[in-house]
Design a protein around this motif. Sequence first.
Motif, PDB file in Angstrom:
ATOM      1  N   GLN A 139       0.848  -1.193   0.000  1.00 23.23           N
ATOM      2  CA  GLN A 139       0.000   0.000   0.000  1.00 23.23           C
ATOM      3  C   GLN A 139       0.885   1.245   0.000  1.00 23.23           C
ATOM      4  N   ARG A 199      -1.535 -11.155   2.636  1.00 21.73           N
ATOM      5  CA  ARG A 199      -2.862 -11.628   2.235  1.00 21.73           C
ATOM      6  C   ARG A 199      -2.808 -13.138   2.116  1.00 21.73           C
ATOM      7  N   ILE A 221      -2.940 -13.675  11.497  1.00 20.90           N
ATOM      8  CA  ILE A 221      -1.683 -13.275  12.163  1.00 20.90           C
ATOM      9  C   ILE A 221      -1.684 -13.696  13.649  1.00 20.90           C
ATOM     10  N   ILE A 238       4.549 -17.490  12.589  1.00 21.58           N
ATOM     11  CA  ILE A 238       4.827 -16.110  12.197  1.00 21.58           C
ATOM     12  C   ILE A 238       6.312 -15.915  11.876  1.00 21.58           C
ATOM     13  N   ASP A 270      -0.276   2.229  14.714  1.00 24.47           N
ATOM     14  CA  ASP A 270      -1.488   2.390  15.527  1.00 24.47           C
ATOM     15  C   ASP A 270      -1.256   3.335  16.694  1.00 24.47           C
ATOM     16  N   GLU A 325      -9.416   8.153   3.952  1.00 26.26           N
ATOM     17  CA  GLU A 325     -10.397   7.660   2.979  1.00 26.26           C
ATOM     18  C   GLU A 325     -11.026   8.770   2.154  1.00 26.26           C
ATOM     19  N   PRO A 334      -4.268  -1.557  -0.570  1.00 22.84           N
ATOM     20  CA  PRO A 334      -3.090  -2.419  -0.743  1.00 22.84           C
ATOM     21  C   PRO A 334      -3.242  -3.189  -2.058  1.00 22.84           C
TER      22      PRO A 334
HETATM   23  P1  C2E Z   1      -1.594  -2.292  10.214  1.00 22.87           P
HETATM   24  O1  C2E Z   1      -0.140  -2.548  10.149  1.00 22.87           O
HETATM   25  O2  C2E Z   1      -2.059  -1.191  11.093  1.00 22.87           O
HETATM   26  O3  C2E Z   1      -2.041  -2.067   8.702  1.00 22.87           O
HETATM   27  C1  C2E Z   1      -2.991  -1.129   8.293  1.00 22.87           C
HETATM   28  C2  C2E Z   1      -4.317  -1.785   8.005  1.00 22.87           C
HETATM   29  O4  C2E Z   1      -5.259  -0.800   7.593  1.00 22.87           O
HETATM   30  C3  C2E Z   1      -4.262  -2.791   6.867  1.00 22.87           C
HETATM   31  O5  C2E Z   1      -5.166  -3.833   7.192  1.00 22.87           O
HETATM   32  C4  C2E Z   1      -4.778  -1.972   5.679  1.00 22.87           C
HETATM   33  O6  C2E Z   1      -5.297  -2.769   4.634  1.00 22.87           O
HETATM   34  C5  C2E Z   1      -5.841  -1.160   6.356  1.00 22.87           C
HETATM   35  N1  C2E Z   1      -6.157   0.063   5.646  1.00 22.87           N
HETATM   36  C6  C2E Z   1      -5.351   0.811   4.855  1.00 22.87           C
HETATM   37  N2  C2E Z   1      -5.980   1.908   4.399  1.00 22.87           N
HETATM   38  C7  C2E Z   1      -7.218   1.860   4.924  1.00 22.87           C
HETATM   39  C8  C2E Z   1      -8.372   2.750   4.814  1.00 22.87           C
HETATM   40  O7  C2E Z   1      -8.356   3.778   4.153  1.00 22.87           O
HETATM   41  N3  C2E Z   1      -9.487   2.364   5.501  1.00 22.87           N
HETATM   42  C9  C2E Z   1      -9.538   1.231   6.251  1.00 22.87           C
HETATM   43  N4  C2E Z   1     -10.670   0.946   6.875  1.00 22.87           N
HETATM   44  N5  C2E Z   1      -8.470   0.384   6.376  1.00 22.87           N
HETATM   45  C10 C2E Z   1      -7.340   0.707   5.706  1.00 22.87           C
HETATM   46  P2  C2E Z   1      -4.819  -5.341   6.884  1.00 22.87           P
HETATM   47  O8  C2E Z   1      -4.053  -5.434   5.597  1.00 22.87           O
HETATM   48  O9  C2E Z   1      -6.079  -6.103   7.020  1.00 22.87           O
HETATM   49  O10 C2E Z   1      -3.814  -5.735   8.046  1.00 22.87           O
HETATM   50  C11 C2E Z   1      -4.254  -5.786   9.380  1.00 22.87           C
HETATM   51  C12 C2E Z   1      -3.116  -5.903  10.342  1.00 22.87           C
HETATM   52  O11 C2E Z   1      -2.460  -7.177  10.198  1.00 22.87           O
HETATM   53  C13 C2E Z   1      -2.000  -4.880  10.111  1.00 22.87           C
HETATM   54  O12 C2E Z   1      -2.374  -3.646  10.677  1.00 22.87           O
HETATM   55  C14 C2E Z   1      -0.840  -5.545  10.807  1.00 22.87           C
HETATM   56  O13 C2E Z   1      -0.887  -5.317  12.200  1.00 22.87           O
HETATM   57  C15 C2E Z   1      -1.106  -7.028  10.547  1.00 22.87           C
HETATM   58  N6  C2E Z   1      -0.239  -7.495   9.443  1.00 22.87           N
HETATM   59  C16 C2E Z   1      -0.430  -7.412   8.097  1.00 22.87           C
HETATM   60  N7  C2E Z   1       0.629  -7.937   7.418  1.00 22.87           N
HETATM   61  C17 C2E Z   1       1.518  -8.357   8.360  1.00 22.87           C
HETATM   62  C18 C2E Z   1       2.836  -8.984   8.312  1.00 22.87           C
HETATM   63  O14 C2E Z   1       3.433  -9.228   7.241  1.00 22.87           O
HETATM   64  N8  C2E Z   1       3.423  -9.291   9.514  1.00 22.87           N
HETATM   65  C19 C2E Z   1       2.830  -9.005  10.729  1.00 22.87           C
HETATM   66  N9  C2E Z   1       3.486  -9.350  11.859  1.00 22.87           N
HETATM   67  N10 C2E Z   1       1.618  -8.407  10.808  1.00 22.87           N
HETATM   68  C20 C2E Z   1       0.966  -8.076   9.640  1.00 22.87           C
END
Ligand code: C2E
Length: 283
Positions: free
Chosen positions: A45, A63, A78, A87, A182, A241, A265
């Motif tokens: 993203q 994903r 996760i 992980i 966050d 957004e 993303p």
């Molecule tokens: P995060 O690191 O805080 O990632 C941001 C999340 O916000 C992502 O969700 C992204 O798709 C979402 N997002 C981005 N823009 C927007 C928007 O405009 N509106 C809304 N409502 N959401 C938006 P995602 O991809 O579902 O990932 C969720 C969490 O999973 C991530 O939060 C992160 O903590 C974890 N994660 C994802 N990939 C990895 C990874 O490779 N390793 C680890 N350890 N954790 C991961």
Amino acid sequence: AAKGQGKGRFSFFTPSLQADALNRLRLSSELAGVLESGQLRVYFQPIVELSTNNIFKAEALLRWIHPARGMISPMTFIPLAEETGHIIPIGEWVLHESVRWLKRWNQLSHGGFQISVNKSPIQFRSGDSADVLWVSHLKENGLSGRNLCVEITESLLLNTDETTSRKLFSFRDAGIQVSIDDFGTGYSSLSYLKKFDIDYLKIDQSFVRNMASDPSDYALCEAIVVMAHKLGLKVIAEGVETLEQRDLLLKIGCDFGQGYYFSRPIPGEELDSMLTQNSGYSH
Ligand code: C2E
Ligand code: MG
Ligand code: MG
Ligand code: MG
């Protein structure tokens, strides 16, 4: 809704909870073979500089594209991967995928592209070998620490054990940058900002979501930007957004934005054509 509806109306162990537990159990066992299955993808993203609209860097987001269940959210798998320890290899794979694209995007941008990778406390607290590997893997591919940023959450920095501190300092020595993900949702102790060399604060999307309508959310975003800048940190707003949010963030001096307003993303191939087609990214 189940609350306060009288005796016997509320059963904790509902069939749906049972199904949920079973579901988690199945997913956990499937996680063991998920890397070999080829069902995992790393999406990227863009993170955009608010004052120029240029793509500044990108965040790697996992994903799981499951043949029967469709796309499974990282919020679901996760935590399971953390519980089971999967992980660790999954995290290594995310790094390898990121480095593969970094080689190309770094060339396109004449040496300055950066990818942010999320790292959970479980990954941090495991042995050191993996992190030495991260640095050498970058070097072997003609990249430097500066091409990588690690996203961690505040909770990791609350009770830092020795391993965590050592890793954070070794990242800094290697030039790898650090983001607090966050920001604002964790604990109120901010002393870690002084103790560790943090580069970016990411304002949590829950504050950005209502910043146009809720004066307290607006005030919180503004206060985070002011504090961060006084400490020499850059600020990234998550979950941008709308154009209105983007304009307000620019007005309060926020540096970067990430969110559906700019782009969801997307697969590496898509970001690649975005970066190739328009020269509209910085560095
Ligand atoms: P995060 O690191 O805080 O990632 C941001 C999340 O916000 C992502 O969700 C992204 O798709 C979402 N997002 C981005 N823009 C927007 C928007 O405009 N509106 C809304 N409502 N959401 C938006 P995602 O991809 O579902 O990932 C969720 C969490 O999973 C991530 O939060 C992160 O903590 C974890 N994660 C994802 N990939 C990895 C990874 O490779 N390793 C680890 N350890 N954790 C991961
Ligand atoms: Mg993140
Ligand atoms: Mg976040
Ligand atoms: Mg997060």
